[in-house]
Design a protein around this motif. Structure first.
Motif, PDB file in Angstrom:
ATOM      1  N   ALA A 211       8.672  -7.796   3.045  1.00  0.00           N
ATOM      2  CA  ALA A 211       7.578  -7.048   3.670  1.00  0.00           C
ATOM      3  C   ALA A 211       6.575  -6.616   2.616  1.00  0.00           C
ATOM      4  N   ASN A 212       5.318  -6.509   3.039  1.00  0.00           N
ATOM      5  CA  ASN A 212       4.305  -5.916   2.173  1.00  0.00           C
ATOM      6  C   ASN A 212       4.524  -4.406   2.143  1.00  0.00           C
ATOM      7  N   PRO A 213       4.096  -3.727   1.094  1.00  0.00           N
ATOM      8  CA  PRO A 213       4.236  -2.271   1.042  1.00  0.00           C
ATOM      9  C   PRO A 213       3.655  -1.560   2.253  1.00  0.00           C
ATOM     10  N   SER A 214       2.486  -1.993   2.724  1.00  0.00           N
ATOM     11  CA  SER A 214       1.865  -1.340   3.880  1.00  0.00           C
ATOM     12  C   SER A 214       2.683  -1.536   5.150  1.00  0.00           C
ATOM     13  N   GLU A 215       3.347  -2.696   5.273  1.00  0.00           N
ATOM     14  CA  GLU A 215       4.163  -2.977   6.457  1.00  0.00           C
ATOM     15  C   GLU A 215       5.398  -2.099   6.511  1.00  0.00           C
ATOM     16  N   ALA A 216       5.948  -1.772   5.338  1.00  0.00           N
ATOM     17  CA  ALA A 216       7.223  -1.055   5.284  1.00  0.00           C
ATOM     18  C   ALA A 216       7.081   0.421   4.927  1.00  0.00           C
ATOM     19  N   ALA A 217       5.863   0.889   4.707  1.00  0.00           N
ATOM     20  CA  ALA A 217       5.660   2.263   4.214  1.00  0.00           C
ATOM     21  C   ALA A 217       6.320   3.313   5.087  1.00  0.00           C
ATOM     22  N   SER A 218       6.121   3.235   6.401  1.00  0.00           N
ATOM     23  CA  SER A 218       6.676   4.273   7.275  1.00  0.00           C
ATOM     24  C   SER A 218       8.199   4.270   7.264  1.00  0.00           C
ATOM     25  N   GLN A 219       8.816   3.080   7.258  1.00  0.00           N
ATOM     26  CA  GLN A 219      10.287   3.006   7.242  1.00  0.00           C
ATOM     27  C   GLN A 219      10.851   3.438   5.889  1.00  0.00           C
ATOM     28  N   LEU A 220      10.143   3.098   4.808  1.00  0.00           N
ATOM     29  CA  LEU A 220      10.582   3.521   3.482  1.00  0.00           C
ATOM     30  C   LEU A 220      10.496   5.042   3.339  1.00  0.00           C
ATOM     31  N   ASN A 221       9.381   5.602   3.756  1.00  0.00           N
ATOM     32  CA  ASN A 221       9.189   7.050   3.634  1.00  0.00           C
ATOM     33  C   ASN A 221      10.135   7.837   4.537  1.00  0.00           C
ATOM     34  N   GLN A 288     -11.667   1.400  -2.431  1.00  0.00           N
ATOM     35  CA  GLN A 288     -10.532   1.670  -3.302  1.00  0.00           C
ATOM     36  C   GLN A 288      -9.589   2.720  -2.708  1.00  0.00           C
ATOM     37  N   LYS A 289     -10.157   3.770  -2.118  1.00  0.00           N
ATOM     38  CA  LYS A 289      -9.348   4.867  -1.582  1.00  0.00           C
ATOM     39  C   LYS A 289      -8.708   4.506  -0.244  1.00  0.00           C
ATOM     40  N   GLU A 290      -9.548   4.008   0.683  1.00  0.00           N
ATOM     41  CA  GLU A 290      -9.097   3.838   2.056  1.00  0.00           C
ATOM     42  C   GLU A 290      -8.442   2.488   2.347  1.00  0.00           C
ATOM     43  N   TYR A 291      -8.643   1.520   1.450  1.00  0.00           N
ATOM     44  CA  TYR A 291      -8.007   0.225   1.678  1.00  0.00           C
ATOM     45  C   TYR A 291      -6.979  -0.098   0.604  1.00  0.00           C
ATOM     46  N   ILE A 292      -7.403  -0.154  -0.638  1.00  0.00           N
ATOM     47  CA  ILE A 292      -6.491  -0.539  -1.720  1.00  0.00           C
ATOM     48  C   ILE A 292      -5.349   0.458  -1.888  1.00  0.00           C
ATOM     49  N   GLU A 293      -5.681   1.721  -2.129  1.00  0.00           N
ATOM     50  CA  GLU A 293      -4.640   2.726  -2.368  1.00  0.00           C
ATOM     51  C   GLU A 293      -3.801   2.991  -1.125  1.00  0.00           C
ATOM     52  N   LYS A 294      -4.451   3.084   0.016  1.00  0.00           N
ATOM     53  CA  LYS A 294      -3.745   3.390   1.262  1.00  0.00           C
ATOM     54  C   LYS A 294      -2.722   2.326   1.623  1.00  0.00           C
ATOM     55  N   ASN A 295      -3.014   1.079   1.314  1.00  0.00           N
ATOM     56  CA  ASN A 295      -2.134  -0.031   1.701  1.00  0.00           C
ATOM     57  C   ASN A 295      -1.260  -0.553   0.559  1.00  0.00           C
ATOM     58  N   GLY A 296      -1.327   0.107  -0.597  1.00  0.00           N
ATOM     59  CA  GLY A 296      -0.481  -0.299  -1.710  1.00  0.00           C
ATOM     60  C   GLY A 296      -0.818  -1.667  -2.262  1.00  0.00           C
ATOM     61  N   LEU A 297      -2.115  -2.007  -2.247  1.00  0.00           N
ATOM     62  CA  LEU A 297      -2.552  -3.310  -2.733  1.00  0.00           C
ATOM     63  C   LEU A 297      -3.003  -3.239  -4.190  1.00  0.00           C
ATOM     64  N   THR A 298      -3.240  -4.397  -4.770  1.00  0.00           N
ATOM     65  CA  THR A 298      -3.812  -4.484  -6.107  1.00  0.00           C
ATOM     66  C   THR A 298      -5.248  -4.964  -5.967  1.00  0.00           C
ATOM     67  N   SER A 299      -6.189  -4.179  -6.470  1.00  0.00           N
ATOM     68  CA  SER A 299      -7.600  -4.564  -6.396  1.00  0.00           C
ATOM     69  C   SER A 299      -7.848  -5.719  -7.362  1.00  0.00           C
ATOM     70  N   GLN A 300      -8.415  -6.802  -6.854  1.00  0.00           N
ATOM     71  CA  GLN A 300      -8.642  -7.987  -7.692  1.00  0.00           C
ATOM     72  C   GLN A 300      -9.840  -8.763  -7.170  1.00  0.00           C
ATOM     73  N   TYR A 301     -10.996  -8.565  -7.783  1.00  0.00           N
ATOM     74  CA  TYR A 301     -12.173  -9.317  -7.366  1.00  0.00           C
ATOM     75  C   TYR A 301     -12.253 -10.629  -8.134  1.00  0.00           C
ATOM     76  N   MET A 302     -12.483 -11.704  -7.402  1.00  0.00           N
ATOM     77  CA  MET A 302     -12.740 -13.013  -8.008  1.00  0.00           C
ATOM     78  C   MET A 302     -14.010 -13.566  -7.393  1.00  0.00           C
ATOM     79  N   GLY A 303     -14.898 -14.075  -8.215  1.00  0.00           N
ATOM     80  CA  GLY A 303     -16.104 -14.718  -7.717  1.00  0.00           C
ATOM     81  C   GLY A 303     -15.812 -16.123  -7.230  1.00  0.00           C
ATOM     82  N   PRO A 304     -16.815 -16.861  -6.791  1.00  0.00           N
ATOM     83  CA  PRO A 304     -16.616 -18.190  -6.201  1.00  0.00           C
ATOM     84  C   PRO A 304     -15.830 -19.174  -7.064  1.00  0.00           C
ATOM     85  N   ASP A 305     -16.170 -19.279  -8.335  1.00  0.00           N
ATOM     86  CA  ASP A 305     -15.494 -20.261  -9.196  1.00  0.00           C
ATOM     87  C   ASP A 305     -14.042 -19.885  -9.453  1.00  0.00           C
TER      88      ASP A 305
END
Length: 329
Positions: A211-221, A288-305
């Motif tokens: 599971a992704n962290p966001s999927e399991a957060a409620s059950q883990l907590n 960063q606050k409402e999507y990345i941190e809230k869902n336990g993701l890693t912020s990673q921007y990549m351009g087209p190439d």
């Protein structure tokens, strides 16, 4: 010809040339004005899922912060493990007003189905985040660590049941990496959704689940499940006590990409403009606050190439893993 008439003709010629220089070709003119109308953001998955949540947050940030003069309109086109939405966008060749959300399953699924439309069919624009994967057990399970799992699997080849979403998708790829790194064999049990995976784990029908962290957060907590490891290069802020696989002696790492591509052969002016828009989204505090941190993701921007290279690398890696798992003949 009189001198006065000659001067007049020369002056007229200059005006015509200047006027001509002031006009631009279709693409260049579009580059100046683009976008001139709303952009359709196709999500080839159902509403409420991870891809849908990302698309709607991107659209909200773009509009709330005035990053682009036209809105992104999210359109869900689920079905066929993303094939329905992908096939539709594939018909919009060269359309600068159609984009599509991309996740790792859209790279792996065509490898197992032989579908002609792949993630690489579309014009890469930008990647925005990486999604981690945890290996979970029910809270009262005897398994306390990844080492316990490896030990059990070696003593009981093929009997350890591990649930995940889909066949040939990210969860099964994670299991393939674990099996290869630890030298074990397990039984993979596929489900149609992350919710079904969690229900089966809590019901005792499977021993482990991805599971992704966001999927399991409620059950883990709530203390209903426990994470025995995270398949990331380092621990994540959302669950700092969960050890990585590498910290537990298993050299396996996987992170799902969350990104956006354009229609096939989308014009460069549109790709570049949207890549800049999504870069600004990724840098915004709200994202960063409402999507990345809230869902336990890693912020990673990549351009087209860079994103294009990531897709190419992933296709090669997934093909090897899925071949080992018997999903590609």
């Amino acid at each position: 010809m009189s001198k006065r008439l000659l001067v007049a003709l020369v002056s007229l010629l200059v005006l015509v040339l200047v006027a001509g220089c002031g006009k631009t070709g279709g693409d260049e003119n579009s580059e100046v004005k683009y976008p001139e109308k709303p952009i359709s953001f196709v999500v080839p998955w159902s509403a409420g899922g991870g891809s849908d949540r990302m698309a709607r947050m991107v659209a909200d940030v773009v509009q709330a912060e005035g990053i682009m003069p036209q809105p992104l309109v999210v359109v869900n086109k689920p079905g066929g493990s993303a094939a329905v939405g992908m096939n539709e966008v594939a018909t919009k060749k060269g359309d600068p007003y159609t984009i599509i959300g991309i996740v790792s399953a859209q790279i792996s699924n065509p490898l197992t189905t032989g579908a002609e439309v792949k993630a690489s069919t579309f014009k890469p624009i930008a990647a925005l985040a990486l999604d981690e994967y945890m290996l979970l057990a029910k809270a009262d399970s005897d398994f306390q660590s990844l080492g316990d799992i490896v030990e059990y699997a070696k003593k009981n080849p093929g009997k350890l049941t591990v649930g995940g979403t889909g066949t040939g998708a990210e969860d099964q790829i994670c299991l393939g990496l674990l099996q290869k790194a630890a030298g074990i064999k397990t039984e993979y049990v596929p489900f149609d959704s992350g919710g079904e995976v969690m229900s089966s784990l809590l019901g005792g029908h499977i021993q482990l689940a991805w599971a992704n962290p966001s999927e399991a957060a409620s059950q883990l907590n709530a203390g209903m499940v426990k994470a025995l490891g995270i398949m990331a290069p380092e621990r994540i802020d959302a669950f700092p006590d969960v050890l990585t696989f590498k910290e537990q002696g298993v050299d396996a790492e996987f992170r799902q990409i969350r990104a956006i591509s354009g229609s096939p052969d989308m014009p460069d002016y549109a790709v570049n403009a949207l890549a800049d828009v999504f870069r600004k989204v990724s840098e915004s505090e709200r994202w960063q606050k409402e999507y990345i941190e809230k869902n336990g993701l890693t912020s990673q921007y990549m351009g087209p190439d860079e994103f294009a290279q990531a897709i190419n690398d992933a296709e090669k890696e997934y093909e090897e893993i899925l071949t080992d798992l018997g999903q590609i003949k």
